[in-house]
Design a protein around this motif. Structure first.
Motif, mmCIF file in Angstrom:
data_model
loop_
_atom_site.group_PDB
_atom_site.id
_atom_site.type_symbol
_atom_site.label_atom_id
_atom_site.label_comp_id
_atom_site.label_asym_id
_atom_site.label_seq_id
_atom_site.Cartn_x
_atom_site.Cartn_y
_atom_site.Cartn_z
ATOM 1 N N LEU A 292 30.085 41.769 50.502
ATOM 2 C CA LEU A 292 30.973 42.931 50.413
ATOM 3 C C LEU A 292 32.408 42.485 50.145
ATOM 4 N N MET A 293 32.841 41.418 50.831
ATOM 5 C CA MET A 293 34.205 40.929 50.650
ATOM 6 C C MET A 293 34.433 40.462 49.209
ATOM 7 N N GLN A 297 36.970 42.209 46.476
ATOM 8 C CA GLN A 297 38.013 41.422 45.814
ATOM 9 C C GLN A 297 38.043 41.709 44.323
ATOM 10 N N LYS A 298 36.854 41.699 43.699
ATOM 11 C CA LYS A 298 36.767 41.910 42.256
ATOM 12 C C LYS A 298 37.196 43.320 41.879
ATOM 13 N N ILE A 318 47.589 46.101 46.276
ATOM 14 C CA ILE A 318 47.833 44.655 46.314
ATOM 15 C C ILE A 318 47.654 44.115 47.725
ATOM 16 N N SER A 319 48.169 44.853 48.711
ATOM 17 C CA SER A 319 48.044 44.421 50.100
ATOM 18 C C SER A 319 46.579 44.403 50.545
ATOM 19 N N LEU A 320 45.819 45.415 50.119
ATOM 20 C CA LEU A 320 44.385 45.428 50.423
ATOM 21 C C LEU A 320 43.689 44.226 49.813
ATOM 22 N N TRP A 321 44.052 43.922 48.575
ATOM 23 C CA TRP A 321 43.437 42.780 47.878
ATOM 24 C C TRP A 321 43.737 41.474 48.610
ATOM 25 N N GLN A 322 44.958 41.347 49.127
ATOM 26 C CA GLN A 322 45.327 40.149 49.880
ATOM 27 C C GLN A 322 44.508 40.020 51.163
ATOM 28 N N VAL A 323 44.259 41.170 51.813
ATOM 29 C CA VAL A 323 43.444 41.146 53.040
ATOM 30 C C VAL A 323 42.038 40.646 52.737
ATOM 31 N N TYR A 327 39.194 36.838 53.618
ATOM 32 C CA TYR A 327 37.820 36.784 54.155
ATOM 33 C C TYR A 327 36.838 36.633 53.001
ATOM 34 N N ASP A 328 36.936 35.477 52.320
ATOM 35 C CA ASP A 328 36.110 35.257 51.127
ATOM 36 C C ASP A 328 34.907 34.375 51.399
ATOM 37 N N SER A 329 34.591 34.132 52.659
ATOM 38 C CA SER A 329 33.468 33.257 53.002
ATOM 39 C C SER A 329 32.203 34.068 53.127
ATOM 40 N N CYS A 330 31.067 33.489 52.649
ATOM 41 C CA CYS A 330 29.758 34.135 52.802
ATOM 42 C C CYS A 330 29.319 34.130 54.267
ATOM 43 N N ASP A 331 29.797 33.151 55.040
ATOM 44 C CA ASP A 331 29.485 33.081 56.462
ATOM 45 C C ASP A 331 30.478 33.970 57.196
#
Length: 378
Positions: A292-293, A297-298, A318-323, A327-331
């Motif tokens: 989902l993260m 992002q995309k 932009i702020s949402l995208w930064q958040v 949290y870009d980890s699959c774990d």
């Protein structure tokens, strides 16, 4: 009786093997690579080493084998389209893996120097029944340092009529001395249009049906990999020839495409209650929150690039995208979900549009295209 068994085994092969292209014409995408190789054959400017770089399932090994067949095809001189005939003894032997002049090894299983030395000894002799001796090394980045040194020695002084084709998913792990002696060709992830056409043909040949939502789910989850898409289709058609979204979700932990779209709607509306309900629903379904993260992002990045409004009106996106970048980890453990929710709360309560992330995770920079946009404003 033997013939019937052989027919059964052929038609029951996995889709990624059954529908592997056997000529350049049937390759999905990668037209820049195909054009390069055909021009090299026509102009008779074949380099002694090629490095094919790209993610898994985009055609590196397949094109390597087709190139080996094309160079050694007995009928290539009479073939104006520079395609292997797949009928002569040379093409058939290469397809069956029985050619004395084409050697293919998987470096993930054969990492040592002895494996490379064995191949080097075989290519020192002149071709037996073909024009070229071809050595295909898949996952070449897995070779040991000593094996790379042995390979480098051959690349410095290559024997006559010998072609090396090295394939990798991680070119950074290959010594620069090896890379500098190869023609480096980058394979791109397949775009959704080419992937959709190819998958539609497979479903039609297998006499199946697929809904639009299921089709979209498979295209998104495969992320430009033809093999991944074929494996998914093969798995789903074992259960039912008629593929729908519920079938996809039953056999997959990937989040359906409708969820990120709905989440984006509530994020832009700053509706925290609905956001928490969606996250709770995802947890109940045992879906991968990490996917989902990545998807969010995309979506947000596309929104930023496509939106022509002033940056001040885009600050929330932009702020949402930064958040989400944090949290870009699959774990994605439970405690990280709580940090994610707390960041959203801080963002929604933040009155200043220049919201800055100051949490424990590393900071992510704004893309270069966005930086150019900022420079234009200020």
């Amino acid at each position: 009786m033997i013939t019937d068994n052989q027919n059964v085994s052929y038609f029951n092969r996995p889709f990624h093997s059954k529908y592997r292209p056997n000529n350049f014409y049937n390759i999905v995408g990668q037209q820049h690579i195909i054009s390069y190789f055909k021009n090299a054959i026509i102009s008779e400017r074949i380099n002694f080493a090629y490095l094919l770089v790209g993610k898994h399932g985009v055609g590196k090994t397949t094109i390597s084998r087709i190139m080996a067949k094309t160079l050694n095809c007995s009928n290539i001189l009479r073939n104006e389209v520079q395609e292997p005939c797949n009928k002569c003894s040379s093409c058939l032997n290469i397809s069956l893996g029985q050619s004395f002049d084409v050697h293919e090894i998987n470096a993930a299983l054969n990492t040592g120097i002895d494996n490379i030395r064995d191949v080097i000894e075989k290519i020192q002799l002149s071709p037996v029944n073909n024009f070229y001796k071809v050595c295909i090394i898949d996952e070449v980045h897995m070779l040991s340092i000593n094996a790379f040194n042995a390979l480098l020695k051959v690349l410095e002084e290559p024997p006559k009529n010998v072609l090396f084709i090295l394939a990798t998913t991680d070119a950074r792990r290959i010594p620069k001395t090896v890379v500098s002696r190869c023609h480096k060709l980058s394979f791109l992830p397949l775009n959704k249009k080419d992937l959709a056409i190819a998958i539609s043909k497979v479903v039609w040949i297998e006499r199946g049906n697929i809904t639009n939502k299921a089709f979209s789910h498979i295209l998104n989850s495969s992320e430009g990999s033809f093999r991944d898409a074929l494996v998914t289709i093969d798995m789903l058609m074992i259960q039912n020839k008629n593929i729908n979204q519920s079938t996809c979700l039953f056999l997959s932990t990937e989040i359906p495409t409708s969820i990120p779209v709905l989440l984006l709607k509530y994020l832009l509306a700053k509706n925290l209650r609905k956001i928490l309900q969606i996250l709770d629903y995802i947890e109940q379904k045992d879906w991968l929150v990490g996917s989902l993260m990545e998807c969010m992002q995309k979506i947000l990045q596309e929104k930023i690039f496509e939106n022509n409004l002033l940056l001040s009106k885009n600050s929330h996106i932009i702020s949402l995208w930064q958040v989400f970048l944090k949290y870009d980890s699959c774990d994605f453990p439970t405690n990280k979900v709580l940090f994610f929710i707390s960041d959203l709360i801080f963002l929604f309560l933040e009155k200043n549009s220049n919201y800055q992330l100051n949490r424990l995770n590393s900071k992510k920079s704004i893309p270069s295209r966005l930086q150019m946009k900022i420079m234009d404003i200020y």
